[in-house]
Write an enzyme that holds these catalytic residues in place. Structure first.
Site, PDB file in Angstrom:
ATOM      1  CE  LYS A   7      -3.005   0.402   3.784  1.00  0.00           C
ATOM      2  NZ  LYS A   7      -2.837   1.912   4.053  1.00  0.00           N
ATOM      3  CB  SER A   8       3.711   2.413   2.039  1.00  0.00           C
ATOM      4  OG  SER A   8       2.983   2.152   3.257  1.00  0.00           O
ATOM      5  NE  ARG A  12       6.175   6.533   0.782  1.00  0.00           N
ATOM      6  CZ  ARG A  12       5.549   6.588   1.597  1.00  0.00           C
ATOM      7  NH1 ARG A  12       4.271   5.590   1.496  1.00  0.00           N
ATOM      8  NH2 ARG A  12       5.423   6.772   2.942  1.00  0.00           N
ATOM      9  N   GLY A  80      -5.144   7.956   5.523  1.00  0.00           N
ATOM     10  CA  GLY A  80      -4.013   8.600   6.048  1.00  0.00           C
ATOM     11  C   GLY A  80      -2.922   9.007   5.378  1.00  0.00           C
ATOM     12  NE  ARG A 108      -5.501   7.888  11.099  1.00  0.00           N
ATOM     13  CZ  ARG A 108      -4.746   7.189  10.182  1.00  0.00           C
ATOM     14  NH1 ARG A 108      -5.305   6.624   9.244  1.00  0.00           N
ATOM     15  NH2 ARG A 108      -3.641   6.828  10.637  1.00  0.00           N
ATOM     16  CB  SER A 153       5.116   9.942  11.517  1.00  0.00           C
ATOM     17  OG  SER A 153       4.350  10.119  10.256  1.00  0.00           O
ATOM     18  CD  GLN A 155       0.558   8.066   7.408  1.00  0.00           C
ATOM     19  OE1 GLN A 155       0.077   9.167   8.145  1.00  0.00           O
ATOM     20  NE2 GLN A 155       0.087   6.960   6.775  1.00  0.00           N
ATOM     21  CG  ASP A 301       0.414  -0.014   9.327  1.00  0.00           C
ATOM     22  OD1 ASP A 301       0.487   0.964  10.221  1.00  0.00           O
ATOM     23  OD2 ASP A 301       0.984   0.585   8.210  1.00  0.00           O
ATOM     24  CE  LYS A 328      -0.162   3.890  13.005  1.00  0.00           C
ATOM     25  NZ  LYS A 328       0.335   4.676  12.071  1.00  0.00           N
TER      26      LYS A 328
END
Ligand code: S3P
Length: 421
Positions: A7-8, A12, A80, A108, A153, A155, A301, A328
């Site tokens: 997913k990450s 990107r 997020g 969040r 983090s 993110q 996660d 989360k």
């Protein structure tokens, strides 16, 4: 078994492909709701993105200065990562934009990105308690800065680096501890000079990206469910092919091995700048452990399913230093403690973690609170419980793991999807 794409990395690939020069072809893209929200956000900003098959994208990059104003507020659903990374990218655009999401995302914390962006000169309004909607005013000049992040983090780091692409001079992020480094790796793959020195990551404003091929590894965060399920179910022997094993993500492997899991890595190779392996997992009896706090950010996660492993292990497991779990997709400390309690497992939530006395889960009903990873974690508990486990509110499983139930069933799990009124 093959699990869906990471997913990450899929997020990107869309973002960097969209602002790169030339075409980017993404293979192994995660066709889940979160990454589709990112795809749609860029389509809305004038980027042509073709999807000849579910897991392939062809992106006609528009360059760092080629995005068009979005026609309306950008709805990022449950994601997020989309909201925080886009905030950085949009802070440096010549146009205004607004970011919104579903109930969970609108609850969040966003100050963690708004504050550093404001220090770079961005003009962003948010709700008074630091939540979305984020209203980003375009046409400002961003200044590069050195930013010491209060929490590890990826993110926040990625958000600041993306704003840094549009800022004057150098932007440097200092991490308190390692967080996933997919942004750094992929930006380098796109020809952007990103320097990493110890805990510092920096890049220069005005750098351009050039499009190319991205091959997305299988998501270790999705493989995690099968790693735990196969460890717990006697007689299992499962090979999960092509899984990303980036060391900034691989804490789950270390934690499960400390608990006694039998997991081996085969055929290590690279997909672009990301290391990949086939993971073989055989059932093993697990024991409770004191989870080393330094592994927490590397497995952030995976805690829902790690806590399920702990619930089925012999002895006590202690998790500390994981307060981030409270912010989360749900409050994962509270929601896991509630669910484990419903299955008859003694679990005590603390401010930043949990104490669990391992045992044998009973049959019961679980509320996922709309959190995909909570739902899938308890599905693994259901495979070894003394009777059926019913999990409610599972639609969001599709945000990260489309086809979860059918894949698990194809590999022997007894699991049914039931429509809820
Ligand atoms: C992500 C970073 C992590 C992780 C999330 C994906 C990313 O969040 O929990 O699922 O892709 O950068 P934090 O940056 O809040 O730790």
């Amino acid at each position: 078994m093959r699990v869906p794409g990471d997913k990450s990395i899929s997020h990107r690939a869309v973002m960097f492909g969209a602002i790169a020069d030339g075409q980017t072809r993404v293979q192994g893209f995660l066709d889940g709701a979160d990454c589709l929200a990112t795809r749609d956000a860029f389509r809305g900003m004038g980027v042509a993105i073709f999807q000849p098959e579910a897991t392939t994208l062809e992106i006609d990059g528009v360059g760092t200065d080629g995005l068009q104003p979005p026609p309306a507020a950008i709805d990022l659903g449950n994601s997020g990562t989309s909201m925080r990374l886009l905030a950085g990218l949009l802070a440096g655009q010549p146009f205004d934009s607004e970011l919104v999401g579903d109930d969970s995302l609108m609850r969040r914390p966003m100050m963690r990105v708004v504050e550093p962006l404001r220090s770079m000169g961005a003009r962003i309004d948010c709700a008074r308690d630091g939540r979305a909607p984020l209203r980003i005013h375009g046409g400002v000049r961003l200044r590069g800065m050195e930013y010491a992040m209060p929490v590890a983090s990826a993110q926040v780091k990625s958000c600041v680096l993306l704003a840094g692409l549009y800022a004057e001079g150098e932007t440097c992020v200092i991490e308190p501890g390692p967080s996933r480094d997919h942004t750094e790796r992929m930006l380098r793959g796109f020809g952007c000079e990103v320097r990493t020195r110890g805990k510092q990551v920096s890049l220069r404003g005005g750098s351009r990206l050039s499009g190319g091929e991205v091959k997305v590894p299988g998501d270790l965060s999705s493989a995690a469910f099968a790693l735990v399920g196969a460890s717990l179910l006697p007689g299992s022997d499962l090979l999960i092919e092509g899984v990303g094993v980036n060391p900034t993500r691989a804490g789950i492997l270390d934690i499960l091995r400390l608990m006694g899991a039998d997991i081996s890595e085969h055929d290590r190779r690279d997909y672009g700048d990301e290391p990949v392996a086939d993971l073989r997992v055989r059932s093993a009896s697990l024991r409770g452990i004191d989870i080393p706090p330094e592994l927490v950010p590397l497995a952030i996660d995976e805690f829902p399913v790690i806590l399920v492993a702990a619930a089925c292990a012999e002895g006590e497991t202690r998790l500390r230093g994981a307060a981030e779990l409270r912010v989360k997709e749900s409050d994962r400390i509270a929601v896991m403690a509630e669910g484990l309690d419903r299955l008859g497992i003694a679990a005590r939530a603390t401010d930043d973690g949990m104490l669990i006395e391992g045992g044998c889960p009973r049959a019961g009903e679980i509320h996922s609170h709309g959190d995909h990873r909570i739902a899938m974690a308890f599905a693994m508990a259901g495979m070894v419980a003394d009777g059926p486990v019913t999990i409610h509110d599972c639609a969001n499983v599709g945000t990260s793991f489309p086809g979860f139930v059918s894949l698990m069933r194809a590999h022997g799990a007894q699991m049914d999807e039931v429509a809820e009124a």
